[in-house]
Design a protein around this motif. Structure first.
Motif, PDB file in Angstrom:
ATOM      1  N   THR A 241      28.383  29.579  40.763  1.00  0.00           N
ATOM      2  CA  THR A 241      28.955  28.239  40.796  1.00  0.00           C
ATOM      3  C   THR A 241      28.457  27.505  42.028  1.00  0.00           C
ATOM      4  OG1 THR A 241      31.000  26.934  40.807  1.00  0.00           O
ATOM      5  CG2 THR A 241      31.032  28.987  42.058  1.00  0.00           C
ATOM      6  N   SER A 242      28.371  26.185  41.923  1.00  0.00           N
ATOM      7  CA  SER A 242      28.079  25.360  43.086  1.00  0.00           C
ATOM      8  C   SER A 242      29.306  24.562  43.502  1.00  0.00           C
ATOM      9  CB  SER A 242      26.923  24.396  42.771  1.00  0.00           C
ATOM     10  OG  SER A 242      27.265  23.550  41.679  1.00  0.00           O
ATOM     11  N   ASN A 243      30.412  24.777  42.794  1.00  0.00           N
ATOM     12  CA  ASN A 243      31.649  24.043  43.031  1.00  0.00           C
ATOM     13  C   ASN A 243      32.528  24.792  44.029  1.00  0.00           C
ATOM     14  OD1 ASN A 243      34.305  23.007  42.831  1.00  0.00           O
ATOM     15  ND2 ASN A 243      33.925  22.265  40.754  1.00  0.00           N
ATOM     16  N   PRO A 244      32.781  24.236  45.210  1.00  0.00           N
ATOM     17  CA  PRO A 244      33.581  24.959  46.203  1.00  0.00           C
ATOM     18  C   PRO A 244      35.002  25.256  45.755  1.00  0.00           C
ATOM     19  CG  PRO A 244      33.098  22.707  46.932  1.00  0.00           C
ATOM     20  CD  PRO A 244      32.256  22.965  45.725  1.00  0.00           C
ATOM     21  N   VAL A 245      35.567  24.433  44.881  1.00  0.00           N
ATOM     22  CA  VAL A 245      36.904  24.715  44.340  1.00  0.00           C
ATOM     23  C   VAL A 245      36.868  26.005  43.529  1.00  0.00           C
ATOM     24  CG1 VAL A 245      38.740  23.897  42.811  1.00  0.00           C
ATOM     25  CG2 VAL A 245      37.577  22.281  44.330  1.00  0.00           C
ATOM     26  N   HIS A 246      35.821  26.158  42.710  1.00  0.00           N
ATOM     27  CA  HIS A 246      35.663  27.377  41.919  1.00  0.00           C
ATOM     28  C   HIS A 246      35.340  28.568  42.812  1.00  0.00           C
ATOM     29  CE1 HIS A 246      34.565  24.785  38.139  1.00  0.00           C
ATOM     30  NE2 HIS A 246      35.845  24.745  38.452  1.00  0.00           N
ATOM     31  N   MET A 247      34.521  28.351  43.838  1.00  0.00           N
ATOM     32  CA  MET A 247      34.214  29.440  44.776  1.00  0.00           C
ATOM     33  C   MET A 247      35.497  29.999  45.374  1.00  0.00           C
ATOM     34  SD  MET A 247      31.063  27.865  47.001  1.00  0.00           S
ATOM     35  CE  MET A 247      29.630  27.108  46.247  1.00  0.00           C
ATOM     36  N   LYS A 248      36.366  29.108  45.801  1.00  0.00           N
ATOM     37  CA  LYS A 248      37.623  29.525  46.427  1.00  0.00           C
ATOM     38  C   LYS A 248      38.509  30.260  45.425  1.00  0.00           C
ATOM     39  CE  LYS A 248      41.291  27.703  49.443  1.00  0.00           C
ATOM     40  NZ  LYS A 248      42.400  28.466  48.844  1.00  0.00           N
ATOM     41  N   SER A 249      38.631  29.704  44.229  1.00  0.00           N
ATOM     42  CA  SER A 249      39.466  30.324  43.196  1.00  0.00           C
ATOM     43  C   SER A 249      38.923  31.690  42.788  1.00  0.00           C
ATOM     44  CB  SER A 249      39.539  29.402  41.976  1.00  0.00           C
ATOM     45  OG  SER A 249      40.263  30.008  40.930  1.00  0.00           O
ATOM     46  N   ASN A 250      37.601  31.796  42.668  1.00  0.00           N
ATOM     47  CA  ASN A 250      36.971  33.055  42.261  1.00  0.00           C
ATOM     48  C   ASN A 250      37.239  34.191  43.236  1.00  0.00           C
ATOM     49  OD1 ASN A 250      35.908  31.806  40.004  1.00  0.00           O
ATOM     50  ND2 ASN A 250      33.842  31.606  40.836  1.00  0.00           N
ATOM     51  N   ALA A 251      37.515  33.840  44.486  1.00  0.00           N
ATOM     52  CA  ALA A 251      37.766  34.857  45.517  1.00  0.00           C
ATOM     53  C   ALA A 251      39.250  35.112  45.745  1.00  0.00           C
ATOM     54  CB  ALA A 251      37.114  34.428  46.824  1.00  0.00           C
ATOM     55  N   ASP A 252      40.104  34.389  45.022  1.00  0.00           N
ATOM     56  CA  ASP A 252      41.559  34.554  45.160  1.00  0.00           C
ATOM     57  C   ASP A 252      42.014  35.604  44.153  1.00  0.00           C
ATOM     58  OD1 ASP A 252      44.208  34.324  45.748  1.00  0.00           O
ATOM     59  OD2 ASP A 252      44.461  32.309  44.901  1.00  0.00           O
ATOM     60  N   LEU A 253      41.867  36.855  44.515  1.00  0.00           N
ATOM     61  CA  LEU A 253      42.019  37.960  43.561  1.00  0.00           C
ATOM     62  C   LEU A 253      43.063  38.978  44.012  1.00  0.00           C
ATOM     63  CD1 LEU A 253      38.212  38.513  42.869  1.00  0.00           C
ATOM     64  CD2 LEU A 253      39.815  37.208  41.464  1.00  0.00           C
ATOM     65  N   ASP A 254      44.116  38.484  44.620  1.00  0.00           N
ATOM     66  CA  ASP A 254      45.151  39.364  45.154  1.00  0.00           C
ATOM     67  C   ASP A 254      46.125  39.794  44.054  1.00  0.00           C
ATOM     68  OD1 ASP A 254      46.615  40.846  46.933  1.00  0.00           O
ATOM     69  OD2 ASP A 254      47.786  39.135  47.671  1.00  0.00           O
ATOM     70  N   PHE A 255      45.579  40.474  43.056  1.00  0.00           N
ATOM     71  CA  PHE A 255      46.397  41.032  41.974  1.00  0.00           C
ATOM     72  C   PHE A 255      45.637  42.210  41.386  1.00  0.00           C
ATOM     73  CE2 PHE A 255      43.446  38.292  39.827  1.00  0.00           C
ATOM     74  CZ  PHE A 255      43.261  38.825  38.557  1.00  0.00           C
ATOM     75  N   GLU A 256      46.303  43.015  40.609  1.00  0.00           N
ATOM     76  CA  GLU A 256      45.664  44.180  39.987  1.00  0.00           C
ATOM     77  C   GLU A 256      45.985  44.210  38.502  1.00  0.00           C
ATOM     78  OE1 GLU A 256      45.337  49.041  40.498  1.00  0.00           O
ATOM     79  OE2 GLU A 256      46.183  47.801  42.101  1.00  0.00           O
ATOM     80  N   ILE A 257      44.966  44.420  37.694  1.00  0.00           N
ATOM     81  CA  ILE A 257      45.141  44.528  36.249  1.00  0.00           C
ATOM     82  C   ILE A 257      45.633  45.936  35.929  1.00  0.00           C
ATOM     83  CG2 ILE A 257      43.995  44.347  34.010  1.00  0.00           C
ATOM     84  CD1 ILE A 257      41.832  42.623  35.439  1.00  0.00           C
ATOM     85  N   SER A 258      46.651  46.037  35.100  1.00  0.00           N
ATOM     86  CA  SER A 258      47.207  47.348  34.755  1.00  0.00           C
ATOM     87  C   SER A 258      46.197  48.178  33.978  1.00  0.00           C
ATOM     88  CB  SER A 258      48.471  47.178  33.926  1.00  0.00           C
ATOM     89  OG  SER A 258      48.152  46.715  32.617  1.00  0.00           O
TER      90      SER A 258
END
Length: 289
Positions: A241-258
């Motif tokens: 992505t070149s979109n900084p909003v998406h860059m930030k969201s893509n790195a917000d991964l403070d969760f775990e998939i069961s």
């Protein structure tokens, strides 16, 4: 924070788990995209000779305000290069175009030239010739690590048997609904880190109702769910992505998939059509069947 987490390559080099893919980012826009990503905490930038944006990526790396040693830069040897001499010249060409003293990881973009992708000739001899050039550049300190991309099991075995320095990475198309488990396992069994490009299925996964529902369950977006999925498989994830909003969201991964949901995602029906991306060989050929 995922942007601070790393895997360790077979030679001991640390590689950040999450990187910025730059495919389809123009050379004019690449420097700005890299600088914005670095400002957000990204330290892993992925480009390729074929992307036509190495110069812009290199400019962004040089001018981002972060010490070069803190960044991990990957580029790829053009898929059509299958001779030693061409590879030597091409490696030096990337160093010059990027404007860097060294490249952290350089990989062979495909075992076959793109015009022959998915055909019977796997170019075993040519890949070993290109690899010999990568080995020499690695031993000379021009490259900190070397690896592969889009290589299947037979291609990988050819490299393992014919190389002095074993491949450290294999970057492949891997995402929810397209998880080439046999290739991933073969790489991991041989100490090769697997990188997932297009972890969001070139955008096609955004339309999947089942993924939309599961993302809501975790209170995340579909891209966040898909990127987290690849990371929980032990892969490096390279959303582009070149979109900084998406860059930030893509790195917000403070969760775990069961575990149960991971199993569901691994068994999800394979994408049959990647939309406009289907014209590209990696999306149009069922390479892992």
């Amino acid at each position: 924070m995922i942007l601070e987490e790393t895997y360790t390559l077979a030679n001991g080099v640390a590689i950040p788990k999450l990187g910025l893919g730059t495919w389809f980012i123009s050379n004019d826009d690449a420097a700005s995209a890299v600088q914005q990503a670095v400002e957000l905490g990204y330290r892993h930038i992925d480009t390729a000779q074929a992307y036509g944006n190495e110069a812009g990526v290199g400019e962004g790396v040089r001018n981002c305000g972060v010490e070069r040693e803190q960044l991990f830069v990957t580029t790829k040897l053009d898929a059509g290069i299958k001779t030693y001499n061409e590879a030597v010249a091409s490696i030096d060409g990337s160093l010059q175009t990027l404007g860097l003293d060294y490249i952290d990881l350089m990989i062979i973009h495909s075992p076959q030239p793109w015009g022959e992708f998915g055909q019977s000739d796997r170019h075993f001899a040519g890949n070993l010739e290109a690899w010999r050039a990568l080995e020499e550049a690695y031993n000379a300190g021009k490259l900190r690590a070397i690896g592969l991309s889009n290589f299947l099991i037979a291609d990988i075995d050819n490299m393992l048997q014919g190389s002095k320095v074993k491949p450290m990475v294999n970057q492949i198309l891997a995402h929810v609904s397209n998880t080439p488990s046999a290739v991933i396992k073969h790489c991991q069994d041989n100490g090769i880190i697997v990188e997932a490009y297009s972890p969001i299925g070139h955008g096609e996964l955004l339309k999947n109702p089942s993924l939309i529902d599961m993302a809501k369950k975790y209170n995340v977006s579909v891209p966040q769910l898909c990127i987290r999925y690849t990371l929980q498989l032990g892969l490096v994830s390279l959303p582009k992505t070149s979109n900084p909003v998406h860059m930030k969201s893509n790195a917000d991964l403070d969760f775990e998939i069961s575990a149960a949901d991971m199993a569901t995602l691994q068994q999800m029906k394979t994408i049959e059509n990647y939309g406009d991306a289907s014209v590209f060989p990696v999306y149009g050929v069922k390479q892992y069947d």
